[in-house]
Write a protein that holds these residues in place. Structure first.
Motif, PDB file in Angstrom:
ATOM      1  N   CYS A   1      -0.200  -9.416   0.306  1.00 55.11           N
ATOM      2  CA  CYS A   1       0.882 -10.130  -0.358  1.00 55.11           C
ATOM      3  C   CYS A   1       0.605 -10.436  -1.840  1.00 55.11           C
ATOM      4  N   PRO A   2      -0.522 -11.037  -2.184  1.00 58.30           N
ATOM      5  CA  PRO A   2      -0.756 -11.348  -3.598  1.00 58.30           C
ATOM      6  C   PRO A   2      -0.796 -10.095  -4.479  1.00 58.30           C
ATOM      7  N   ALA A   3      -1.402  -9.033  -3.984  1.00 56.45           N
ATOM      8  CA  ALA A   3      -1.466  -7.795  -4.766  1.00 56.45           C
ATOM      9  C   ALA A   3      -0.081  -7.171  -4.913  1.00 56.45           C
ATOM     10  N   ALA A   4       0.707  -7.221  -3.853  1.00 54.92           N
ATOM     11  CA  ALA A   4       2.072  -6.676  -3.917  1.00 54.92           C
ATOM     12  C   ALA A   4       2.902  -7.469  -4.918  1.00 54.92           C
ATOM     13  N   TRP A   5       2.834  -8.779  -4.870  1.00 56.29           N
ATOM     14  CA  TRP A   5       3.610  -9.607  -5.785  1.00 56.29           C
ATOM     15  C   TRP A   5       3.204  -9.346  -7.229  1.00 56.29           C
TER      16      TRP A   5
END
Length: 70
Positions: free
Chosen positions: A42-46
């Motif tokens: 999630c953090p990398a995608a965002w």
């Protein structure tokens, strides 16, 4: 999962989709694929989504629309 969806309301409106409990996972997988990040990161995608939106929001919207409505 989908920790960044609350920031994408405008994008989802442009794409013409309503994120529901039933389609949330599919939408998340598609977004991860578009930005080239392994699913469930999630953090990398965002981070990548923010870059795309800053550089070419309409391009991101177009890719998402195409991927969700083949």
């Amino acid at each position: 999962m989908t920790c960044y969806f609350r920031h994408l309301k405008r994008v989802f409106e442009k794409v013409g989709i309503e994120v529901t409990g039933e389609n949330k996972r599919e939408v998340d997988r598609v977004i991860h694929g578009i930005v080239g990040v392994k699913y469930k990161s999630c953090p990398a995608a965002w981070k990548e989504v923010k870059k795309w939106l800053a550089e070419d929001e309409e391009g991101f919207v177009s890719k998402l629309k195409e991927a969700l409505n083949p």
